[in-house]
Design a protein around this motif. Structure first.
Motif, short mmCIF file in Angstrom:
data_model
loop_
_atom_site.label_atom_id
_atom_site.label_comp_id
_atom_site.label_asym_id
_atom_site.label_seq_id
_atom_site.Cartn_x
_atom_site.Cartn_y
_atom_site.Cartn_z
N PRO A 1 39.66 -40.96 -36.46
CA PRO A 1 40.03 -39.86 -37.37
C PRO A 1 39.02 -39.64 -38.48
O PRO A 1 39.20 -38.72 -39.29
N HIS A 2 37.97 -40.46 -38.54
CA HIS A 2 37.02 -40.37 -39.66
C HIS A 2 35.58 -40.15 -39.21
O HIS A 2 34.86 -39.41 -39.88
N LEU A 3 35.13 -40.78 -38.12
CA LEU A 3 33.72 -40.77 -37.75
C LEU A 3 33.22 -39.35 -37.51
O LEU A 3 33.83 -38.57 -36.76
N TYR A 4 32.10 -39.00 -38.13
CA TYR A 4 31.46 -37.69 -38.00
C TYR A 4 32.36 -36.53 -38.41
O TYR A 4 32.06 -35.38 -38.08
N HIS A 5 33.50 -36.82 -39.02
CA HIS A 5 34.50 -35.78 -39.37
C HIS A 5 34.95 -35.01 -38.13
O HIS A 5 35.35 -33.85 -38.21
N ALA A 6 34.88 -35.67 -36.98
CA ALA A 6 35.21 -35.00 -35.72
C ALA A 6 36.67 -34.57 -35.66
O ALA A 6 37.01 -33.60 -34.97
N ALA A 7 37.54 -35.26 -36.37
CA ALA A 7 38.96 -34.90 -36.36
C ALA A 7 39.21 -33.56 -37.04
O ALA A 7 40.27 -32.95 -36.84
N ASP A 8 38.25 -33.08 -37.85
CA ASP A 8 38.42 -31.82 -38.57
C ASP A 8 37.95 -30.61 -37.77
O ASP A 8 38.10 -29.48 -38.22
N TRP A 9 37.35 -30.86 -36.61
CA TRP A 9 36.80 -29.74 -35.86
C TRP A 9 37.89 -28.89 -35.23
O TRP A 9 37.74 -27.68 -35.08
N ALA A 10 38.97 -29.51 -34.80
CA ALA A 10 40.05 -28.81 -34.09
C ALA A 10 41.27 -29.74 -34.08
O ALA A 10 41.14 -30.93 -34.38
N PRO A 11 42.44 -29.22 -33.73
CA PRO A 11 43.62 -30.09 -33.65
C PRO A 11 43.42 -31.23 -32.67
O PRO A 11 42.78 -31.07 -31.62
N ARG A 12 43.93 -32.40 -33.02
CA ARG A 12 43.86 -33.57 -32.15
C ARG A 12 45.03 -33.55 -31.18
O ARG A 12 46.14 -33.18 -31.54
N LEU A 13 44.75 -33.98 -29.94
CA LEU A 13 45.80 -34.05 -28.92
C LEU A 13 45.89 -35.48 -28.43
O LEU A 13 44.88 -36.04 -27.98
N PHE A 14 47.07 -36.10 -28.52
CA PHE A 14 47.27 -37.48 -28.08
C PHE A 14 46.25 -38.42 -28.72
O PHE A 14 45.75 -39.36 -28.10
N GLY A 15 45.91 -38.14 -29.98
CA GLY A 15 44.96 -38.98 -30.70
C GLY A 15 43.51 -38.75 -30.34
O GLY A 15 42.65 -39.52 -30.78
N VAL A 16 43.20 -37.72 -29.58
CA VAL A 16 41.83 -37.43 -29.15
C VAL A 16 41.28 -36.27 -29.97
O VAL A 16 41.97 -35.25 -30.17
N ASN A 17 40.05 -36.38 -30.41
CA ASN A 17 39.36 -35.29 -31.10
C ASN A 17 38.92 -34.27 -30.06
O ASN A 17 37.88 -34.43 -29.42
N THR A 18 39.73 -33.25 -29.85
CA THR A 18 39.58 -32.37 -28.69
C THR A 18 38.24 -31.64 -28.64
O THR A 18 37.55 -31.66 -27.62
N ALA A 19 37.88 -30.98 -29.73
CA ALA A 19 36.63 -30.21 -29.72
C ALA A 19 35.43 -31.13 -29.56
O ALA A 19 34.49 -30.83 -28.80
N TYR A 20 35.46 -32.24 -30.28
CA TYR A 20 34.36 -33.18 -30.19
C TYR A 20 34.23 -33.74 -28.76
O TYR A 20 33.12 -33.88 -28.24
N ALA A 21 35.36 -34.03 -28.14
CA ALA A 21 35.33 -34.56 -26.78
C ALA A 21 34.77 -33.53 -25.80
O ALA A 21 33.93 -33.85 -24.95
N GLU A 22 35.22 -32.27 -25.93
CA GLU A 22 34.73 -31.23 -25.02
C GLU A 22 33.22 -31.08 -25.16
O GLU A 22 32.49 -31.02 -24.16
N LEU A 23 32.76 -31.01 -26.40
CA LEU A 23 31.33 -30.78 -26.61
C LEU A 23 30.48 -31.94 -26.09
O LEU A 23 29.53 -31.75 -25.35
N ASN A 24 30.84 -33.16 -26.48
CA ASN A 24 29.97 -34.30 -26.19
C ASN A 24 30.01 -34.74 -24.75
O ASN A 24 29.00 -35.20 -24.21
N LEU A 25 31.15 -34.60 -24.08
CA LEU A 25 31.18 -35.00 -22.68
C LEU A 25 30.35 -34.05 -21.83
O LEU A 25 29.63 -34.48 -20.91
#
Length: 467
Positions: free
Chosen positions: A231-255
């Motif tokens: 919830p803190h690293l790179y402020h990734a949790a602020d990019w979009a709503p989290r789903l099931f504890g996952v930083n959704t936007a960050y996950a989509e972009l980086n994967l």
């Protein structure tokens, strides 16, 4: 069988090895014998250092020398027996020893009288480098043809291209912190090599490389950096709503990013540079295993280097760890087992147009999800509105994937098109780094030069392949 001249030259190498060993043992013995004087000297140079730490360092340094002593004896015997493997090891050890002793000599961490011993040892290692690389010595250890497929130069190029394409040319790490690239390099280099080898050995193509690239992204971002759930690293949790504890936007972009820029683009460029080798393995089985081990060790290095300083106190929940590990296993199984149907061919655009399309795709995809210039408009930071740029980015990436599959299946697709597609994607993602990350004049100048060099190199490579 060695000639008399070669045997004499090899004996000189062995003599220098023994001399270097003797000097190393003498230095260790003198250090321990006069440890009080050495510690007093070091404490005078570093008045704020912990004396106990200096003492521990002093005691541990002779241990590697004793280990190397046994190795030197073994290598010397193998060298006299004509073993080429021992010859290669001597060449490597001589350079490493030369650099290490030179660093100790320049750092002046020991009293002047001990540095005299280091100076003599430095000179002996320099003589060893010269002796072991003489033509007469090289001729005594001719290369033995190996029928097993291997291309070390291609593997080395891929190991260099992977971290360069993924990290160095994006600009997420400012120039003042360029040393951090070394922390990321092992997992990128070994990861790309391992993925390429296992996919090509099982007959997989680019769709399989993409799947394995996503699995690689889960390893790095999920298990190593913990950034997918933190919830803190790179402020990734602020990019979009989290789903099931996952930083959704960050996950989509980086994967997607890792699949394309950490795996597919470096592999495609390497295979273009070594086109005659085709999709044959670059490494033997032992090399593949070593690449896998280094990938895991590189991930462990990230785990202990980044989260403790950037995200102290956070540990990924066990269910998330199990879920990410399971996803990696499933994606790997799919990549290695599932065969993909050939795409329906479509006439590809001209290479210049294709390069422009992949550049725009990379720029739009990154710009739609990554907080542009460090912030996003309020409309896209709360609630369901944040799903709009995510959906747009997914649509753009999917459309380009389908188009590339159809275009590359057509008879008109050439290596010129592959060069253009990779060049455009790299240039587009560097332009995004220039616009979205560079906040100092040196960083902007650096990424501007990288963009220009990428385009120039791509055009030159295309012309060379069309000549």
């Amino acid at each position: 069988m060695m000639t008399p001249q070669q045997r004499r030259a090899v004996r000189v190498v062995v003599g220098l090895l023994v001399a270097g060993l003797a000097l190393g043992l003498a230095f260790a013995a003198l250090t321990l014998l006069f440890r009080g004087d050495v510690l007093a000297y070091q404490e005078s140079r570093h008045p704020h250092a912990d004396p106990a730490e200096l003492a521990r360092t002093l005691w541990t340094r002779p241990i590697p020398i004793l280990v190397v002593a046994g190795l030197y004896v073994w290598v010397a015997r193998q060298l006299l027996a004509g073993a080429r493997r021992a010859y290669r090891r001597v060449r490597i050890v001589s350079v490493l020893g030369f650099v290490a002793v030179g660093w100790l000599l320049v750092s002046a961490e020991y009293p002047a009288w001990l540095r005299v011993v280091q100076g003599v040892q430095f000179a002996v290692l320099a003589a060893l480098i010269a002796a072991v690389n003489r033509p007469v010595v090289r001729a005594a250890f001719p290369p033995v043809p190996d029928p097993r497929p291997r291309n070390r130069r291609a593997a080395l190029l891929l190991a260099v291209l992977a971290p360069v394409a993924a990290e160095v040319t994006l600009g997420t790490v400012p120039l003042r912190l360029a040393w951090a690239w070394l922390v990321f390099a092992p997992v990128y280099s070994a990861g790309a090599l391992f993925v390429r080898e296992v996919v090509r050995r099982t007959g997989g193509g680019y769709p399989h490389l993409l799947l394995m690239g996503v699995a690689y992204g889960l390893l790095e971002e999920g298990l190593a950096l913990q950034s997918l759930t933190s919830p803190h690293l790179y402020h990734a949790a602020d990019w979009a709503p989290r789903l099931f504890g996952v930083n959704t936007a960050y996950a989509e972009l980086n994967l997607v990013y890792h699949a394309v820029f950490s795996i597919v683009v470096p592999v495609a460029l390497t295979e273009l540079c070594f086109a005659r080798h085709g999709t044959a393995p670059y490494l033997r089985r032992g090399g593949v295993i070593a690449a896998g081990v280094v990938t895991l060790l590189g991930a462990a290095l990230l785990r202990v280097a980044v989260p403790p300083s950037e995200d102290p106190g956070y540990t990924m929940p066990l269910p998330a760890v199990v879920g990410v590990a399971a996803a990696i296993a499933v994606l790997t199984l799919l990549a290695l087992r599932v065969r993909v149907r050939p795409a329906r061919p479509a006439t590809p655009p001209r290479p210049a147009v294709l390069g422009a399309l992949t550049a725009v795709t990379a720029l739009v995809f990154l710009g739609a999800i990554w907080p542009f210039a460090g912030a996003r408009q309020p409309l896209f930071t709360h609630g369901a509105w944040a799903l709009l740029p995510m959906a747009g980015a997914a649509a753009v990436a999917a459309a380009m994937f389908v188009a590339l599959r159809r275009w590359s299946a057509a008879g008109g697709w050439t290596s010129h098109h592959t060069v253009a597609a990779c060049t455009g994607a790299l240039a587009g993602h560097t332009v995004f780094g220039l616009l979205g990350h560079a906040d100092t004049l040196p960083d902007r100048a650096y990424l501007t030069v990288v963009t220009a060099l990428t385009v120039i190199a791509g055009v030159a490579a295309a012309k060379r392949r069309c000549a």
